[in-house]
Design a protein around this motif. Structure first.
Motif, PDB file in Angstrom:
ATOM      1  N   THR A  17       0.838  -1.201   0.000  1.00 48.32           N
ATOM      2  CA  THR A  17       0.000   0.000   0.000  1.00 48.32           C
ATOM      3  C   THR A  17       0.873   1.252   0.000  1.00 48.32           C
ATOM      4  O   THR A  17       0.606   2.210  -0.727  1.00 48.32           O
ATOM      5  CB  THR A  17      -0.935   0.004   1.218  1.00 48.32           C
ATOM      6  OG1 THR A  17      -1.767  -1.157   1.163  1.00 48.32           O
ATOM      7  CG2 THR A  17      -1.788   1.254   1.269  1.00 48.32           C
ATOM      8  N   ARG A  34       2.287   1.728  -3.421  1.00 48.50           N
ATOM      9  CA  ARG A  34       1.267   2.210  -4.360  1.00 48.50           C
ATOM     10  C   ARG A  34       1.071   3.707  -4.204  1.00 48.50           C
ATOM     11  O   ARG A  34       1.020   4.454  -5.191  1.00 48.50           O
ATOM     12  CB  ARG A  34      -0.067   1.475  -4.152  1.00 48.50           C
ATOM     13  CG  ARG A  34      -1.166   1.984  -5.067  1.00 48.50           C
ATOM     14  CD  ARG A  34      -2.463   1.207  -4.929  1.00 48.50           C
ATOM     15  NE  ARG A  34      -2.847   0.909  -3.569  1.00 48.50           N
ATOM     16  CZ  ARG A  34      -3.529   1.732  -2.768  1.00 48.50           C
ATOM     17  NH1 ARG A  34      -3.884   2.924  -3.182  1.00 48.50           N
ATOM     18  NH2 ARG A  34      -3.859   1.358  -1.554  1.00 48.50           N
ATOM     19  N   GLN A  92       1.873   6.423  -7.093  1.00 49.55           N
ATOM     20  CA  GLN A  92       0.826   7.315  -7.589  1.00 49.55           C
ATOM     21  C   GLN A  92       1.173   8.774  -7.344  1.00 49.55           C
ATOM     22  O   GLN A  92       0.916   9.627  -8.199  1.00 49.55           O
ATOM     23  CB  GLN A  92      -0.516   6.964  -6.941  1.00 49.55           C
ATOM     24  CG  GLN A  92      -1.062   5.649  -7.434  1.00 49.55           C
ATOM     25  CD  GLN A  92      -2.357   5.272  -6.751  1.00 49.55           C
ATOM     26  OE1 GLN A  92      -2.638   5.686  -5.626  1.00 49.55           O
ATOM     27  NE2 GLN A  92      -3.157   4.472  -7.426  1.00 49.55           N
ATOM     28  N   HIS A 152      -8.996   6.235 -17.214  1.00 50.77           N
ATOM     29  CA  HIS A 152      -8.776   5.214 -16.194  1.00 50.77           C
ATOM     30  C   HIS A 152     -10.107   4.795 -15.569  1.00 50.77           C
ATOM     31  O   HIS A 152     -11.110   5.504 -15.665  1.00 50.77           O
ATOM     32  CB  HIS A 152      -7.839   5.739 -15.109  1.00 50.77           C
ATOM     33  CG  HIS A 152      -6.426   5.863 -15.560  1.00 50.77           C
ATOM     34  ND1 HIS A 152      -6.019   6.810 -16.470  1.00 50.77           N
ATOM     35  CD2 HIS A 152      -5.320   5.163 -15.235  1.00 50.77           C
ATOM     36  CE1 HIS A 152      -4.722   6.688 -16.675  1.00 50.77           C
ATOM     37  NE2 HIS A 152      -4.272   5.689 -15.938  1.00 50.77           N
ATOM     38  N   SER A 153     -10.106   3.673 -14.895  1.00 50.31           N
ATOM     39  CA  SER A 153     -11.322   3.156 -14.268  1.00 50.31           C
ATOM     40  C   SER A 153     -11.685   3.968 -13.025  1.00 50.31           C
ATOM     41  O   SER A 153     -10.866   4.726 -12.488  1.00 50.31           O
ATOM     42  CB  SER A 153     -11.130   1.695 -13.877  1.00 50.31           C
ATOM     43  OG  SER A 153     -10.224   1.592 -12.788  1.00 50.31           O
ATOM     44  N   LYS A 154     -12.907   3.771 -12.555  1.00 49.53           N
ATOM     45  CA  LYS A 154     -13.345   4.429 -11.319  1.00 49.53           C
ATOM     46  C   LYS A 154     -12.527   3.947 -10.135  1.00 49.53           C
ATOM     47  O   LYS A 154     -12.302   4.689  -9.184  1.00 49.53           O
ATOM     48  CB  LYS A 154     -14.823   4.164 -11.085  1.00 49.53           C
ATOM     49  CG  LYS A 154     -15.719   4.862 -12.064  1.00 49.53           C
ATOM     50  CD  LYS A 154     -17.176   4.616 -11.758  1.00 49.53           C
ATOM     51  CE  LYS A 154     -18.040   5.319 -12.790  1.00 49.53           C
ATOM     52  NZ  LYS A 154     -19.466   5.114 -12.519  1.00 49.53           N
ATOM     53  N   HIS A 155     -12.076   2.705 -10.204  1.00 49.79           N
ATOM     54  CA  HIS A 155     -11.251   2.172  -9.123  1.00 49.79           C
ATOM     55  C   HIS A 155      -9.919   2.911  -9.042  1.00 49.79           C
ATOM     56  O   HIS A 155      -9.445   3.227  -7.953  1.00 49.79           O
ATOM     57  CB  HIS A 155     -11.015   0.670  -9.319  1.00 49.79           C
ATOM     58  CG  HIS A 155     -12.276  -0.130  -9.309  1.00 49.79           C
ATOM     59  ND1 HIS A 155     -13.024  -0.325  -8.173  1.00 49.79           N
ATOM     60  CD2 HIS A 155     -12.919  -0.766 -10.304  1.00 49.79           C
ATOM     61  CE1 HIS A 155     -14.079  -1.047  -8.464  1.00 49.79           C
ATOM     62  NE2 HIS A 155     -14.046  -1.337  -9.759  1.00 49.79           N
ATOM     63  N   SER A 156      -9.324   3.176 -10.192  1.00 47.25           N
ATOM     64  CA  SER A 156      -8.063   3.928 -10.207  1.00 47.25           C
ATOM     65  C   SER A 156      -8.270   5.320  -9.638  1.00 47.25           C
ATOM     66  O   SER A 156      -7.456   5.815  -8.849  1.00 47.25           O
ATOM     67  CB  SER A 156      -7.514   4.050 -11.624  1.00 47.25           C
ATOM     68  OG  SER A 156      -7.116   2.809 -12.111  1.00 47.25           O
ATOM     69  N   TYR A 192     -10.459   6.224  -7.482  1.00 51.47           N
ATOM     70  CA  TYR A 192     -10.622   6.088  -6.040  1.00 51.47           C
ATOM     71  C   TYR A 192      -9.264   5.991  -5.335  1.00 51.47           C
ATOM     72  O   TYR A 192      -9.011   6.681  -4.351  1.00 51.47           O
ATOM     73  CB  TYR A 192     -11.469   4.852  -5.720  1.00 51.47           C
ATOM     74  CG  TYR A 192     -11.527   4.528  -4.252  1.00 51.47           C
ATOM     75  CD1 TYR A 192     -12.345   5.272  -3.394  1.00 51.47           C
ATOM     76  CD2 TYR A 192     -10.774   3.502  -3.712  1.00 51.47           C
ATOM     77  CE1 TYR A 192     -12.392   4.987  -2.039  1.00 51.47           C
ATOM     78  CE2 TYR A 192     -10.811   3.211  -2.368  1.00 51.47           C
ATOM     79  CZ  TYR A 192     -11.627   3.953  -1.534  1.00 51.47           C
ATOM     80  OH  TYR A 192     -11.665   3.678  -0.194  1.00 51.47           O
ATOM     81  N   TYR A 193      -8.383   5.145  -5.861  1.00 56.33           N
ATOM     82  CA  TYR A 193      -7.081   4.964  -5.226  1.00 56.33           C
ATOM     83  C   TYR A 193      -6.210   6.209  -5.342  1.00 56.33           C
ATOM     84  O   TYR A 193      -5.459   6.538  -4.420  1.00 56.33           O
ATOM     85  CB  TYR A 193      -6.364   3.730  -5.784  1.00 56.33           C
ATOM     86  CG  TYR A 193      -6.950   2.448  -5.244  1.00 56.33           C
ATOM     87  CD1 TYR A 193      -6.854   2.138  -3.897  1.00 56.33           C
ATOM     88  CD2 TYR A 193      -7.621   1.568  -6.075  1.00 56.33           C
ATOM     89  CE1 TYR A 193      -7.410   0.983  -3.384  1.00 56.33           C
ATOM     90  CE2 TYR A 193      -8.178   0.403  -5.574  1.00 56.33           C
ATOM     91  CZ  TYR A 193      -8.066   0.113  -4.229  1.00 56.33           C
ATOM     92  OH  TYR A 193      -8.626  -1.033  -3.722  1.00 56.33           O
ATOM     93  N   PRO A 252     -15.414  11.871  -4.952  1.00 57.68           N
ATOM     94  CA  PRO A 252     -14.807  11.219  -6.108  1.00 57.68           C
ATOM     95  C   PRO A 252     -14.877  12.049  -7.392  1.00 57.68           C
ATOM     96  O   PRO A 252     -14.061  11.892  -8.266  1.00 57.68           O
ATOM     97  CB  PRO A 252     -15.592   9.923  -6.256  1.00 57.68           C
ATOM     98  CG  PRO A 252     -16.179   9.673  -4.927  1.00 57.68           C
ATOM     99  CD  PRO A 252     -16.381  11.024  -4.303  1.00 57.68           C
TER     100      PRO A 252
END
Length: 93
Positions: free
Chosen positions: A21, A24, A28, A64-68, A70-71, A91
């Motif tokens: 984590t 990551r 990012q 990018h995806s919604k998950h990306s 979010y992170y 978000p």
């Protein structure tokens, strides 16, 4: 010649969680730093404004995806925590 901004040192005080984590968040944050530096010529989070972060999350990450998203938002929260600034996380910033 000035030294490049060290994002690892900048975030070291607020990083928690597993090693994966933390890596990551660092990766990012460095991607954010590079994109904002290239677009706005702002080399470190101390000089960023909300518009820079908003541009990164909405324009730079548009494919990018919604998950990306979010992170990346979690990483933004860590950066704000380190800066001592409060931001209401939504978000769709």
């Amino acid at each position: 010649m000035t030294k490049p901004f060290d994002m690892t040192l900048f975030l070291s005080g607020v990083l928690t969680g597993s090693k994966a984590t933390q890596q990551r968040h660092l990766r990012q944050a460095q991607i954010m730093q590079a994109a904002i530096q290239q677009r706005w010529e702002r080399d470190n989070p101390w000089t960023w404004q909300l518009k820079h972060v908003r541009w990164f999350l909405t324009q730079h990450l548009e494919d990018h995806s919604k998950h990306s998203l979010y992170y990346y938002g979690l990483t933004v929260r860590l950066i704000c925590l380190r800066l001592g600034k409060t931001i209401i996380w939504r978000p769709h910033l």
